[in-house]
Enzyme design. Structure first.
Site, PDB file in Angstrom:
ATOM      1  N   GLU A   1       0.877  -1.184   0.000  1.00 56.64           N
ATOM      2  CA  GLU A   1       0.000   0.000   0.000  1.00 56.64           C
ATOM      3  C   GLU A   1       0.904   1.220   0.000  1.00 56.64           C
ATOM      4  O   GLU A   1       1.570   1.497   0.997  1.00 56.64           O
ATOM      5  CB  GLU A   1      -0.868   0.025   1.261  1.00 56.64           C
ATOM      6  CG  GLU A   1      -1.801  -1.156   1.431  1.00 56.64           C
ATOM      7  CD  GLU A   1      -3.057  -1.053   0.585  1.00 56.64           C
ATOM      8  OE1 GLU A   1      -3.194  -0.069  -0.173  1.00 56.64           O
ATOM      9  OE2 GLU A   1      -3.884  -1.966   0.667  1.00 56.64           O
TER      10      GLU A   1
ATOM     11  N   CYS B   1      -2.274   9.510   2.632  1.00 56.45           N
ATOM     12  CA  CYS B   1      -2.009   8.825   1.358  1.00 56.45           C
ATOM     13  C   CYS B   1      -3.145   9.084   0.383  1.00 56.45           C
ATOM     14  O   CYS B   1      -2.919   9.255  -0.805  1.00 56.45           O
ATOM     15  CB  CYS B   1      -1.835   7.334   1.594  1.00 56.45           C
ATOM     16  SG  CYS B   1      -3.204   6.588   2.476  1.00 56.45           S
TER      17      CYS B   1
END
Ligand code: NAD
Length: 501
Positions: free
Chosen positions: A247, A281
């Protein structure tokens, strides 16, 4: 005030090397933690291996009862966890509260849905194999290594921890060197709620401790962090063929269509870009607004963003930039955009006041500027005008990153969302997908691969175990040399009748 928030090493006498975490708002020491060596990591993985047998044998109900105990303990100690998150990252009290709320909701969902998602079930065998029964179940890998970032030191790793544990794995967790205290808190509360075995352990340290975890014989490695480190983690895991979940970063776009509710879109853009000081993010970094509504939208964004202020008090709108190095990246992106003809509707070069960065809204930034193509990770927004929502989709899809996106449109939300090349999209809101535990979270391209959250997030930490059982001898059995010489021909004829038309 001098900023001394970088994690630092020290060695007291002959004792172990220690890692010190600091409060980025004040430079004060928050805690000291060991820098675990490769041998320490290997020992933790061995302990986890023993614990994994016990944990897997508990089955879904046994694990759910224990994970529920842990969740309730975390809930009782939520204020303490929020304070620790704020101390190690500098984030505001509300940003920390939101993080902990999501931790609790996901942990609940993962424990509750593990049996239904992963437990043994019958699957249809079809007419050709009608004399067989078939079952499928998803089994835990055994020991999962989790490596986490600092920007959501509880929520992000818990996206792996909750789902890996609920699926039946033991876990060794390496938190960021900037937030080791939060990692320690998670492991300590787990041990208090589930004291039987070393089912969740934490190892602390820098990159080399993480690299050691990749090579320590874990059965799967779940990494969350930057794309550059993600590549190194993959290379290390490739040596032992250890499967990885990666990720990584993003450069998420928000699209404002001609028919958008502009007030809602401006609210979403400003919060999505600035909360947690833009260190998210899946935060909003780029906005593409249709020309027809651009003036009105920019006016709303400008008015909202101009009133917000970073600070060190718990009720600040957002906190400081956690990593001092990132301030240079933000300053470089802003300066480069302005040098290349962009204008600042809010803030500008003078907004960079380490460790704080005040809101910056940049207009008409060239599409190949770093502020458009690279993660800025600061409280900045790029707002670019486009002819229409279709051009916005093309520009949103133009980067190698593909984590999340947001679309504001009254009539075309679903259609525009479907055309976006990314893992998660919210329509007429920002980041809502992260708070829906049933929705898988993750990206494509440079944002990584694999999924946390939801059913996909549970399956990510398992392997499929498929069993077929012959119930009675079939009229046609092609998988033996005792078959008649016309059997396979008959099978093919049957399949052509059934499937060839
Ligand atoms: P980072 O890549 O610097 O570090 C992440 C972790 O990797 C840390 O624990 C670090 O110690 C460890 N590490 C460093 N070198 C290593 C190596 N060679 N082998 C193994 N581990 C190593 O990232 P960061 O600065 O902590 O986090 C910010 C980044 O994370 C941003 O790019 C952000 O977009 C991304 N992020 C992504 C998600 C997501 O879900 N996609 C969530 C949060 C943050």
């Amino acid at each position: 005030m001098t900023q001394t928030a970088e994690a630092k090493s020290e060695r007291g006498g002959d004792g172990p090397e220690l890692l010190t975490s600091h409060d980025p708002r004040t430079g004060e020491v928050v805690g000291r933690h060991p820098v675990h060596s490769a041998d320490d990591v290997a020992a933790a993985v061995r302990r986890a291996r023993d614990a994994s047998t016990h944990w897997a044998a508990l089955d879904f109900d046994g694990r759910r009862a224990r994970l529920d105990r842990w969740r309730k303990l975390l809930s009782r100690r939520a204020d303490e966890l929020c304070a620790l998150i704020s101390a190690e990252t500098g984030k505001s009290a509300d940003d920390a509260r939101l993080e902990v709320a999501m931790v609790l909701d996901h942990l609940h969902w993962a424990a509750k849905h593990a049996r239904k998602t992963l437990g043994r079930r019958r699957v249809a065998t079809g007419p050709v194999m009608h004399n067989h029964a078939a079952t499928l179940e998803y089994r835990p890998f055994g020991v999962v290594g989790v490596i986490g970032p600092w920007n959501y030191p509880a929520f992000t790793p818990m996206g792996s921890l909750s789902y890996a544990l609920a699926a039946g794995n033991a876990v060794v967790f390496k938190p960021s060197e900037h937030t080791p205290g939060v990692g320690r808190f998670l492991a300590d509360t787990f041990a208090e709620a589930v004291p039987e075995q070393h089912v969740l352990q934490v190892v602390t340290g820098y990159g080399p401790t993480g690299a050691a975890l990749c090579g320590a014989g874990v059965d799967k490695l779940a990494f969350t962090g930057s794309t550059a480190t993600g590549r190194r983690v993959m290379a290390e895991c490739a040596r032992t063929l250890t499967p990885v979940l990666v990720e990584c970063g993003g450069k998420d776009a928000l699209i404002v269509a001609e028919d958008a509710d502009l007030e809602a879109a401006a609210r979403g853009a400003v919060w999505g870009g600035l909360f947690n000081a833009g260190q998210s993010c899946a935060g909003v970094e780029r906005v593409y607004v249709a020309e027809a509504v651009a003036d009105a939208f920019v006016e709303l964004v400008t008015r909202k963003a101009a009133t917000l202020r970073p600070g060190g008090s718990p009720d600040a709108d957002f906190g400081p930039i956690t990593m001092p190095k990132q301030v240079d990246v933000i300053a470089a992106h802003v300066a480069d955009a302005l040098d290349r003809g962009a204008t600042a509707a809010v803030g500008g070069r003078e907004s960079i006041r380490p460790p704080y960065v005040e809101p910056v809204v940049l207009l008409d930034v060239p599409e190949d500027a770093a502020a458009v193509t690279e993660e800025t990770f600061g409280p900045t927004l790029v707002v670019n005008r486009v002819a229409d929502a279709d051009e916005a989709v093309r520009r949103a899809n133009a980067l190698r990153y593909g984590l999340g996106a947001a679309v504001y449109s009254k009539a075309r939300g679903e259609e525009l969302a479907a055309r976006l090349r990314c893992g998660v999209v919210s329509i007429n809101s920002v980041l809502a997908f992260a708070s829906v535990p049933a929705l898988p979270f993750g990206g494509v391209g440079d944002s990584g691969f694999g999924r946390i959250h939801g059913e996909d997030g549970l399956r990510e930490f398992t392997y499929a175990h498929a069993v077929s059982r012959q119930r009675f001898a079939g009229a046609l059995d092609p998988m033996t040399y005792e078959r008649g010489n016309r059997t396979v021909r008959r099978v093919l004829r049957l399949v052509r009748v059934l499937r060839g038309r």
